[in-house]
Enzyme design. Structure first.
Site, mmCIF file in Angstrom:
data_model
loop_
_atom_site.group_PDB
_atom_site.id
_atom_site.type_symbol
_atom_site.label_atom_id
_atom_site.label_comp_id
_atom_site.label_asym_id
_atom_site.label_seq_id
_atom_site.Cartn_x
_atom_site.Cartn_y
_atom_site.Cartn_z
ATOM 1 N N LYS A 102 1.091 -0.998 -0.254
ATOM 2 C CA LYS A 102 -0.141 -0.157 0.054
ATOM 3 C C LYS A 102 1.158 1.219 0.175
ATOM 4 C CE LYS A 102 -4.542 0.681 0.585
ATOM 5 N NZ LYS A 102 -5.481 0.432 0.637
HETATM 6 N N1 GLU Z 1 -7.587 0.108 -3.572
HETATM 7 C C1 GLU Z 1 -7.876 -1.392 -3.415
HETATM 8 C C2 GLU Z 1 -8.129 -2.461 -2.671
HETATM 9 O O1 GLU Z 1 -8.119 -1.488 -1.043
HETATM 10 C C3 GLU Z 1 -7.509 -2.071 -5.135
HETATM 11 C C4 GLU Z 1 -6.205 -1.895 -4.709
HETATM 12 C C5 GLU Z 1 -5.436 -2.839 -6.504
HETATM 13 O O2 GLU Z 1 -6.265 -2.624 -7.350
HETATM 14 O O3 GLU Z 1 -4.002 -2.683 -6.304
HETATM 15 O O4 GLU Z 1 -8.109 -2.891 -2.780
#
Ligand code: GLU
Length: 410
Positions: A102
């Site tokens: 993240k």
């Molecule tokens: N931000 C989204 C999540 O928390 C998507 C992450 C992604 O598509 O890699 O799952």
């Protein structure tokens, strides 16, 4: 309680049911790499400003690390660390060949012009381009970021490493993106709402829903739920809550939000606060905004017998304990909002194959991935007599720990 402690607590609860050793727990909970980079940019005023960008790469035992990039004033390393770990359990739970990561920058994107946001994004990539890549770590949208930001990431990465659209997902459809990625998280929430309520013997028409948050996830969930004949009676955004006991006209509310960039001024409903929305007498509550909105303080007032966590960590562990005790069912975030990363996976596969699917195939495959994961979580929770959250964690962390051992620790 900090976000990271909440993640750890849920992890330990599941690990206890699996008799997982202390050393494996330590290994799985420690992030592989955490970076913070300086982002110095020139503003439109001619002045300059400095921000900090974070990327936490939590685990890669099952594949390249994957996770969104959040632009929000409250972003800090602790939150990003916790969200990165959630991504590892989430990708494992829905069985995508990815690990978890993240990123985030502590800014309020609404305070910047598009050109300023572009400069901030590009400087961030200048700082981390050596650490990401289609086989290493693949960013995506999260709160406050969108497909434009992903296009800048792809382009900035390309300047260093050449053409490689699979370095980032959630790109615009016109630029190596995939149809259905934007709606995917909200649609996944809707698919699970349907499965969950029918498992409990309830028809959509008999299910009143309160939905907190009308951003990308909340608005697409509302659309899908309305089309599936659920009765969405309350919605909200930063401007507050909008309640209509007979059911809201969702297409009209969506149009209002599109035109005014907010629900502010929407007249066809009673005004309530975001806190009141959580306590409405409904059959299903869907928090789809920030984390930590339901705690021990308001949990006793929540009337909904079923909660679907569309946001990340909206239910704090002290509230979870209240719900466990009372028999309120909570469908956990790592399952409920996994639709986004699932369609990100489809985008990454297509980028690597230089082959595009149509929207119908994307939706069909999304349905199949979400349904399979739901069935597994449901049966494990029945079999082991644990909550859906503990069952989801057991499946996720079990897969990661097996991959870790198979890959070899030394
Ligand atoms: N931000 C989204 C999540 O928390 C998507 C992450 C992604 O598509 O890699 O799952």
């Amino acid at each position: 309680m900090r976000a990271i402690d909440a993640t750890r607590l849920y992890f330990d609860r599941a690990a206890d049911h699996m008799d997982m050793s202390e050393s494996m727990r330590e290994l799985l909970l420690t992030a592989k790499r955490e970076v913070s980079v300086q982002i110095a940019v020139e503003l439109d005023s001619g002045d300059f400003a400095t921000y900090i960008g974070y990327r936490v790469q939590h685990d890669d035992a099952r594949g390249p690390m994957k996770g969104g990039l959040r632009f929000h004033p409250e972003v800090d390393l602790g939150e990003v660390r916790s969200l990165a770990a959630l991504m590892t359990w989430k990708t494992a739970l829905v069985d995508l060949p990815f690990g978890g990561a993240k990123g985030g920058i502590a800014i309020d994107p609404s305070k910047f012009s598009p050109r300023e946001l572009e400069r901030i994004t590009r400087r961030f990539i200048d700082g981390i381009h050596e650490l990401i890549g289609p086989d290493v770590d693949i960013p995506a949208p999260d709160m406050g970021s969108n497909s434009d930001v992903m296009a800048w990431i792809m382009n900035q990465y390309q300047k260093y490493h050449g053409f490689n659209p699979g370095v980032v997902t959630g790109k615009p459809v016109e630029l190596y993106g995939i149809p259905g990625r934007e709606e995917a998280t909200g649609r996944g929430v809707g698919i699970l709402a349907y499965k969950m309520t029918s498992r409990l013997g309830r028809k959509p028409q008999q299910t009143r829903i309160a939905l907190q948050g009308f951003g990308n996830v909340g608005s697409h969930a509302a659309k899908f739920l309305h089309e599936s004949e659920f009765k969405v009676v309350a919605i909200s955004d930063v401007s507050g809550g909008y309640y209509r006991p007979e059911g809201l006209n969702i297409p009209q509310a969506l149009q209002h939000a599109r035109e005014h960039k907010s629900l502010k001024g929407y007249k066809e409903a009673e005004r309530i606060s975001n806190e009141e929305l959580l306590e409405l007498d409904v059959e299903l509550l869907i928090p789809a905004a920030l984390g930590g909105v339901i705690t021990a303080a308001n949990a006793p007032k929540v009337k909904a017998p079923l909660i679907i966590e569309a946001a990340n960590q909206p239910v704090w562990p002290d509230a979870d304990a209240v719900f466990d005790e009372r028999g309120t069912i909570v469908l956990p975030d790592i399952l409920a909002n996994a639709g986004g990363v699932t369609v990100s996976y489809f985008e990454w596969v297509q980028n690597r194959q230089h082959y595009s699917w149509g929207i119908n195939r994307v939706r069909q495959e999304l349905d199949s991935v979400m349904s399979t994961a739901f069935e597994r979580v449901w049966s494990l929770s029945q079999e082991r007599k644990v909550s859906l959250r503990t069952a989801a964690y057991m499946l996720g962390i079990g897969r990661v720990s097996r991959a870790t051992v198979l890959g070899g620790i030394t």
